[in-house]
Design a protein around this motif. Structure first.
Motif, mmCIF file in Angstrom:
data_model
loop_
_atom_site.group_PDB
_atom_site.id
_atom_site.type_symbol
_atom_site.label_atom_id
_atom_site.label_comp_id
_atom_site.label_asym_id
_atom_site.label_seq_id
_atom_site.Cartn_x
_atom_site.Cartn_y
_atom_site.Cartn_z
ATOM 1 N N THR A 74 3.199 -2.013 0.117
ATOM 2 C CA THR A 74 3.431 -3.322 0.733
ATOM 3 C C THR A 74 4.628 -4.012 0.078
ATOM 4 N N ALA A 75 4.741 -3.915 -1.239
ATOM 5 C CA ALA A 75 5.886 -4.492 -1.940
ATOM 6 C C ALA A 75 7.181 -3.863 -1.442
ATOM 7 N N LYS A 76 7.178 -2.545 -1.255
ATOM 8 C CA LYS A 76 8.363 -1.836 -0.757
ATOM 9 C C LYS A 76 8.701 -2.278 0.656
ATOM 10 N N LYS A 77 7.690 -2.390 1.515
ATOM 11 C CA LYS A 77 7.911 -2.812 2.899
ATOM 12 C C LYS A 77 8.530 -4.209 2.946
ATOM 13 N N ASP A 118 15.698 -7.172 2.649
ATOM 14 C CA ASP A 118 16.963 -6.602 2.166
ATOM 15 C C ASP A 118 17.229 -6.919 0.694
ATOM 16 N N LYS A 119 16.200 -6.797 -0.124
ATOM 17 C CA LYS A 119 16.321 -7.037 -1.562
ATOM 18 C C LYS A 119 15.694 -5.873 -2.312
ATOM 19 N N GLU A 120 16.126 -5.693 -3.558
ATOM 20 C CA GLU A 120 15.516 -4.681 -4.411
ATOM 21 C C GLU A 120 14.102 -5.119 -4.767
ATOM 22 N N LEU A 121 13.209 -4.168 -4.844
ATOM 23 C CA LEU A 121 11.816 -4.454 -5.197
ATOM 24 C C LEU A 121 11.727 -5.232 -6.512
#
Length: 75
Positions: free
Chosen positions: A51-54, A60-63
């Motif tokens: 979910t964090a990755k999605k 459009d940001k790095e995790l």
């Protein structure tokens, strides 16, 4: 130890606003509930890695910019 992935509140809200999403729009695009997005933004709820990755991809940001990992000792 248990780990929790929580939003970096200011960075998360800023990324959402810059992208032009309301909480409801981000919820709709991510498949999450509006209530859950609200709790994430206040760092009350944690998220799983996928979910964090999605959410990072949608915004459009790095995790690592949007989330932090908290290590907590098990009781």
């Amino acid at each position: 130890m248990s780990t929790k992935i929580k939003a970096n509140t200011d960075a998360f809200i800023k990324a959402r606003v810059v992208k032009g999403y309301s909480q409801r729009e981000l919820a709709r695009h991510s498949g999450l509930s509006h209530a859950y997005v609200s709790l994430l933004e206040r760092a009350i709820k944690s998220v799983g890695p996928s979910t964090a990755k999605k959410l990072s991809d949608l915004l459009d940001k790095e995790l690592e910019e949007l989330f932090r990992i908290e290590m907590q000792p098990r009781p």
